[in-house]
Design an enzyme around this catalytic site. Structure first.
Site, PDB file in Angstrom:
ATOM      1  N   ASN A 218      34.771 -23.030  63.144  1.00 45.13           N
ATOM      2  CA  ASN A 218      34.801 -22.144  64.208  1.00 45.13           C
ATOM      3  C   ASN A 218      35.227 -22.958  65.435  1.00 45.13           C
ATOM      4  O   ASN A 218      34.851 -23.006  66.689  1.00 45.13           O
ATOM      5  CB  ASN A 218      33.364 -21.448  64.482  1.00 45.13           C
ATOM      6  CG  ASN A 218      33.550 -20.405  65.492  1.00 45.13           C
ATOM      7  OD1 ASN A 218      34.206 -19.374  65.355  1.00 45.13           O
ATOM      8  ND2 ASN A 218      32.599 -20.271  66.255  1.00 45.13           N
ATOM      9  N   ASN A 269      32.834 -22.239  70.709  1.00 48.62           N
ATOM     10  CA  ASN A 269      33.113 -22.607  69.448  1.00 48.62           C
ATOM     11  C   ASN A 269      32.319 -23.732  68.936  1.00 48.62           C
ATOM     12  O   ASN A 269      31.735 -24.316  69.559  1.00 48.62           O
ATOM     13  CB  ASN A 269      34.566 -23.267  69.599  1.00 48.62           C
ATOM     14  CG  ASN A 269      35.673 -22.017  70.045  1.00 48.62           C
ATOM     15  OD1 ASN A 269      35.904 -21.972  71.081  1.00 48.62           O
ATOM     16  ND2 ASN A 269      36.159 -21.335  68.982  1.00 48.62           N
ATOM     17  N   THR A 270      32.144 -23.685  67.672  1.00 50.53           N
ATOM     18  CA  THR A 270      31.412 -24.770  66.906  1.00 50.53           C
ATOM     19  C   THR A 270      31.726 -24.816  65.326  1.00 50.53           C
ATOM     20  O   THR A 270      32.188 -23.726  64.737  1.00 50.53           O
ATOM     21  CB  THR A 270      29.743 -24.106  66.849  1.00 50.53           C
ATOM     22  OG1 THR A 270      29.528 -24.214  68.249  1.00 50.53           O
ATOM     23  CG2 THR A 270      28.908 -25.079  66.207  1.00 50.53           C
ATOM     24  N   THR A 271      31.712 -26.108  65.048  1.00 52.99           N
ATOM     25  CA  THR A 271      32.087 -26.267  63.499  1.00 52.99           C
ATOM     26  C   THR A 271      30.592 -26.793  62.915  1.00 52.99           C
ATOM     27  O   THR A 271      30.272 -27.943  63.470  1.00 52.99           O
ATOM     28  CB  THR A 271      33.260 -27.123  63.127  1.00 52.99           C
ATOM     29  OG1 THR A 271      34.208 -26.691  63.611  1.00 52.99           O
ATOM     30  CG2 THR A 271      33.147 -27.604  61.790  1.00 52.99           C
TER      31      THR A 271
END
Length: 453
Positions: A218, A269-271
């Site tokens: 993301n 956002n984030t991963t």
């Protein structure tokens, strides 16, 4: 081992299919879980690792639960400016004791943190763990932000969905693309690419050593392949082709000016990622692999770990292969290989992007149909769209609290005809529109949003 009740529950939930959502009657409690969905899946041979996914198609949003056959040793590495996690501080204490039962990734931003604790209570309710201090279930997890302009409601993955996913976990199968926690993931917002993303996985075995990587991408940045090209993007006018992150990054700050412009609002956002190895490692080496693999992800996601990302990586050692076993890997080699497996996982997260409808200037919509399509369509308590017939054309305007993708509150936009019942709003982010059975469907297909008159 599953009880009969758990097996029957999993089979029942797996048989449930998504139904059209009526904005007038939907509530969080009325949502039907969709379990282990998706046609494209990674298959691998590792009985220790079982995976279950749950989704609410009405969101769409979801959760991904990794359940291990026995307790495992875990470490964590957190990057970026906005992480949302559960139990990471405990992992930082460095106890050399396998204690983690599950790792949970969830949509729904901080509301999705409920999914992690729900996995732990499910193990207690099912009799796998107890209340004794040495037998309490330990779940760790992280969330991504999947609200805002990417969908028209605020449905979130809840306790019920997470527990259904955990109880339906199966070994060696991982849905790829926009499924599970990655159901409404997105990438490339930093450069205005704004493309659909999802969850990715990859597996490799080197002698007796097994390595699996899983990630929900993301990212604020763009997904980059090994040839240095952007994998997916809605490009601006006159952008170079093929598009490379080096062009975008070297072009800063001009690459973010008109023609390269990202959305004006602050992004979230984030991963979130998981690397699993079967080789025994002490906490310090497992922590080092977490750092090494997380750092390596900056090759596949550019830029990475910005202030608008909340990147989190968990590293798990299942301890099935002793580090003295012939063929075991030096920890630094293990970290390098794991980084390559994670890059494969990142690349596998990108789903096929939807195709934009093309306007058909020859197609004329009958006056009776124009009147039939006109009306107010409610998508949720925060989004309503008014469709009007004006001068032989259809126009639409958002009238609720928020915009509806390319249909804005500020001014009406023309719906350009494509075919019977189908329209489009062209642009950098084209919007497909369909009228069917008294409903207004925006972006019909995997990411559709349904409004009801």
């Amino acid at each position: 081992m599953r009880t009969l009740r758990q097996t029957l529950t999993a089979l029942l939930l797996a048989a449930v299919t998504a139904t059209a959502w009526s904005a007038e009657t939907a509530s969080q409690d009325s949502l039907q879980p969709l379990i282990n969905a998706g046609d494209k899946k990674l298959a691998f041979d590792w009985p220790m690792v079982t995976i279950g996914t749950g989704e609410y198609a009405e969101g769409p949003t979801g959760v991904t639960v990794f359940r291990f056959a026995r307790r495992v040793l875990a470490a964590v590495d957190v990057r970026g400016g906005g992480p949302g996690t559960v139990n990471t501080d405990y992992l930082r204490l460095g106890y050399n004791v396998p204690e983690v039962d599950t790792v949970v990734f969830s949509g729904g931003s901080w509301y999705g943190l409920e999914s992690t604790t729900a996995a732990a209570t499910a193990l207690k309710d099912d009799g796998v763990r107890s209340g004794n201090w040495d037998n309490i279930s330990l779940s760790v997890g992280a969330i991504i932000y999947d609200f805002g302009d990417r969908r028209l409601n605020e449905i979130y993955p809840d306790k019920r969905l997470a527990q259904a996913a955990l109880r339906a976990a199966q070994p060696g199968v991982f849905p790829l693309g926009a499924q599970g926690a990655g159901r409404s993931a997105r990438t490339g917002q930093f450069f205005g690419c704004n493309v659909h993303s999802g969850q990715g996985g990859a597996y490799r075995q080197v002698g007796p050593v097994k390595i699996a990587a899983f990630t929900v991408v993301n990212a604020f940045g763009v997904v980059t392949d090994r040839d240095g090209k952007v994998v997916a993007c809605n490009p601006g006018a006159n952008w170079p082709q093929p598009l490379r992150p080096t062009d975008l990054l070297a072009g800063m700050p001009d690459s973010r000016k008109p023609g390269w412009q990202p959305p004006k609002e602050a992004a979230r956002n984030t991963t979130v990622s998981l690397i699993v190895v079967n080789q025994t490692l002490d906490p310090a080496l497992l922590q080092r692999i977490a750092v090494q693999v997380h750092t390596s992800m900056a090759r596949g996601l550019q830029p990475f770990a910005t202030e608008y990302d909340g990147d989190v990586l968990y590293a798990i050692s299942t301890g099935e292969v002793d580090d003295k076993t012939p063929g075991a890997l030096a920890s630094v080699d293990l970290g390098v290989i794991a980084g390559e497996v994670m890059w494969d996982a990142i690349l596998s997260s990108v789903p096929e992007q939807p195709k934009a409808f093309q306007p058909n200037k020859r197609f004329k919509v009958a006056a009776a149909d124009l009147q039939k399509y006109a009306g107010d369509y409610k998508f949720s308590d925060i989004v309503t769209v008014r469709v009007s017939a004006e001068g032989g054309k259809l126009v639409a305007q958002a009238t609720g609290a928020r915009d509806a993708f390319a249909i804005k509150k500020a001014a009406a936009v023309e719906l350009q005809p494509v075919a019977q019942g189908d329209f489009t709003v062209p642009g950098r982010y084209p919007l497909n529109v369909r009228f069917a059975d008294g409903k207004l469907i925006l972006n019909p297909g995997h990411w559709e949003q349904i409004g009801v008159k």
